[in-house]
Design an enzyme around this catalytic site. Structure first.
Site, PDB file in Angstrom:
ATOM      1  N   HIS A 140      36.179  35.360  50.339  1.00  0.00           N
ATOM      2  CA  HIS A 140      35.456  36.598  50.027  1.00  0.00           C
ATOM      3  C   HIS A 140      34.408  36.962  51.076  1.00  0.00           C
ATOM      4  O   HIS A 140      33.208  37.009  50.795  1.00  0.00           O
ATOM      5  CB  HIS A 140      34.816  36.496  48.651  1.00  0.00           C
ATOM      6  CG  HIS A 140      35.781  36.320  47.527  1.00  0.00           C
ATOM      7  ND1 HIS A 140      35.385  36.292  46.205  1.00  0.00           N
ATOM      8  CD2 HIS A 140      37.127  36.163  47.509  1.00  0.00           C
ATOM      9  CE1 HIS A 140      36.447  36.121  45.432  1.00  0.00           C
ATOM     10  NE2 HIS A 140      37.518  36.037  46.218  1.00  0.00           N
ATOM     11  N   GLU A 178      39.167  47.714  42.002  1.00  0.00           N
ATOM     12  CA  GLU A 178      38.383  48.927  41.817  1.00  0.00           C
ATOM     13  C   GLU A 178      38.388  49.817  43.051  1.00  0.00           C
ATOM     14  O   GLU A 178      38.452  49.323  44.183  1.00  0.00           O
ATOM     15  CB  GLU A 178      36.918  48.587  41.515  1.00  0.00           C
ATOM     16  CG  GLU A 178      36.700  47.725  40.289  1.00  0.00           C
ATOM     17  CD  GLU A 178      35.239  47.364  40.088  1.00  0.00           C
ATOM     18  OE1 GLU A 178      34.941  46.679  39.102  1.00  0.00           O
ATOM     19  OE2 GLU A 178      34.385  47.769  40.943  1.00  0.00           O
ATOM     20  N   TYR A 222      27.075  47.822  41.135  1.00  0.00           N
ATOM     21  CA  TYR A 222      28.465  48.090  40.754  1.00  0.00           C
ATOM     22  C   TYR A 222      29.052  47.025  39.819  1.00  0.00           C
ATOM     23  O   TYR A 222      30.238  47.018  39.561  1.00  0.00           O
ATOM     24  CB  TYR A 222      29.304  48.307  42.014  1.00  0.00           C
ATOM     25  CG  TYR A 222      28.969  49.657  42.621  1.00  0.00           C
ATOM     26  CD1 TYR A 222      29.739  50.773  42.342  1.00  0.00           C
ATOM     27  CD2 TYR A 222      27.829  49.819  43.397  1.00  0.00           C
ATOM     28  CE1 TYR A 222      29.406  52.022  42.838  1.00  0.00           C
ATOM     29  CE2 TYR A 222      27.479  51.058  43.895  1.00  0.00           C
ATOM     30  CZ  TYR A 222      28.269  52.155  43.610  1.00  0.00           C
ATOM     31  OH  TYR A 222      27.925  53.402  44.086  1.00  0.00           O
ATOM     32  N   TYR A 225      41.211  33.395  36.568  1.00  0.00           N
ATOM     33  CA  TYR A 225      42.512  32.950  37.063  1.00  0.00           C
ATOM     34  C   TYR A 225      43.080  31.826  36.205  1.00  0.00           C
ATOM     35  O   TYR A 225      44.269  31.811  35.889  1.00  0.00           O
ATOM     36  CB  TYR A 225      42.380  32.477  38.511  1.00  0.00           C
ATOM     37  CG  TYR A 225      42.196  33.596  39.498  1.00  0.00           C
ATOM     38  CD1 TYR A 225      43.223  34.494  39.777  1.00  0.00           C
ATOM     39  CD2 TYR A 225      40.987  33.767  40.160  1.00  0.00           C
ATOM     40  CE1 TYR A 225      43.050  35.519  40.682  1.00  0.00           C
ATOM     41  CE2 TYR A 225      40.804  34.793  41.074  1.00  0.00           C
ATOM     42  CZ  TYR A 225      41.835  35.666  41.333  1.00  0.00           C
ATOM     43  OH  TYR A 225      41.657  36.691  42.228  1.00  0.00           O
TER      44      TYR A 225
END
Length: 371
Positions: free
Chosen positions: A146, A241, A251, A262
């Site tokens: 990420h 999104e 957000y 997961y």
């Protein structure tokens, strides 16, 4: 208003979907898909150096220049050392004025962080010169997950000339709700790396941060008419999104999410919407694993039905989506290309209106949709 796309039964034959969405006036007017240049090892980002010259990154740490007419390619030297682990490496590239910007996972004591360098190309376009690091995210991590790492500079509107960059949460979801951490945010800088005086600067926020609550945004673009910032980001097992990015807003990740864990399939949050957090403009469930985002220009004529609409790449389904906009809001989607080239990592539009794609494979490369 949030738009929710429950994805069911949207698969079909490539040729059928292609013909349906990119309709022509006859056989000679149908689109073609062609590969340009050599095989590339996990290409990740691209931008135009000139109308016929493309800069492309390989995640393992290479920057290449590819001629779109001849397919000739050469490697460019003096790129930064990168933390090439799992999702990390040399990621996005952007050209603005005389500068080349690189977003990558930097090798640091304690692991790595998302970083941005800017540099110039020398006269023969073989080497980066004057390269300096203008931003390094705080709190390095040994995680290989990420990094985010998409960049955009609006050319019009109130944010024209500012550098926006997405930073993923580095696999630690709590980072996204800790505004002292750069991870899990969108940042805003001057092109030379200085921090604008009018950034939000809410209590406890790092000065570079523009918005928080992001998981792993791997698509960023600006509306060519208004300059507004749009991103998309990965959600876990649902909850991908599309967001319209506004200064100082939260957000939601992981406090508000449509995603599921997961391992268990249990929802990450019991909240899909909550006061004080910005709802997504669009959601995919199940996830498509979006990567790469571009507006098709309003004045491009090769595919006039695409004018002013969003193009989104999918890693999971190996597709290219057209997300239709009405009054500045996503309203529906269609599949433009279905499983023709592999995992779609990035998408951009050439000056002639053709669509360029990167497929993220061991032997990936640059592909063009044109007619």
């Amino acid at each position: 208003m949030m738009r929710f796309m429950k994805r069911v039964a949207l698969l079909g034959a490539t040729l059928f979907i292609w013909t349906m969405v990119i309709a022509g006036n006859g056989a000679a007017d149908q689109p073609t898909l062609s590969k340009i240049g050599p095989a590339l090892h996990h290409p990740w980002g691209m931008d135009f150096l000139r109308d016929d010259e493309l800069l492309v990154t390989e995640r393992r740490g290479n920057l290449l220049q590819i001629n779109l007419t001849t397919g000739n390619a050469h490697q460019i030297g003096n790129v930064p050392d990168v933390y090439h682990k799992r999702q990390g490496g040399l990621l996005d590239v952007m050209v603005y004025e005389d500068w080349v910007y690189l977003c990558y996972s930097a090798v640091l004591a304690g692991g790595s962080s998302t970083a941005i360098d800017r540099a110039r190309l020398n006269a023969d376009s073989k080497t980066l010169t004057d390269r300096i690091t203008i931003f390094t995210a705080n709190n390095p991590s040994r995680s290989g997950h990420h990094f985010g790492c998409r960049m955009a500079i609006p050319r019009t509107g109130s944010q024209a000339g500012y550098l926006f960059t997405s930073l993923g949460d580095r696999g630690d979801r709590d980072n996204a709700q800790d505004p002292a951490h750069h991870a899990g945010s969108i940042i805003r800088l001057h092109p030379d790396g200085r921090v604008p005086d009018d950034n939000p600067r809410h209590d406890g926020w790092a000065p570079e941060i523009w918005s928080i609550g992001h998981r792993n945004p791997q698509g960023m673009t600006t509306d060519p008419l208004t300059g507004t910032i749009w991103t998309h980001e990965h959600g876990p097992r649902g909850g991908d999104e599309i967001n319209h990015i506004i200064s100082g807003k939260n957000y939601g990740w992981p406090t508000v999410s449509h995603g599921r864990e997961y391992a268990t399939g249990v929802r990450v949050s019991k909240h899909e919407s909550l006061a004080g957090y910005v709802d997504p403009e669009w959601i995919w469930d199940p996830s498509i694993a979006p990567s790469g985002l571009a507006f098709y220009p309003h004045d491009a004529t090769m595919f006039p039905a695409f004018q002013g609409q969003l193009l989104v790449g999918s890693l999971k389904f190996r597709q290219l989506y057209l997300v239709r906009m009405a009054n500045g809001t996503p309203v529906d989607e269609q599949i433009v290309m279905d499983r023709a080239i592999g995992r779609v990592r990035d998408v951009t539009v050439a000056p002639d209106g053709s669509i360029l794609l990167l497929n993220d494979e061991v032997t990936g490369g640059v592909w063009r949709i044109s007619r």
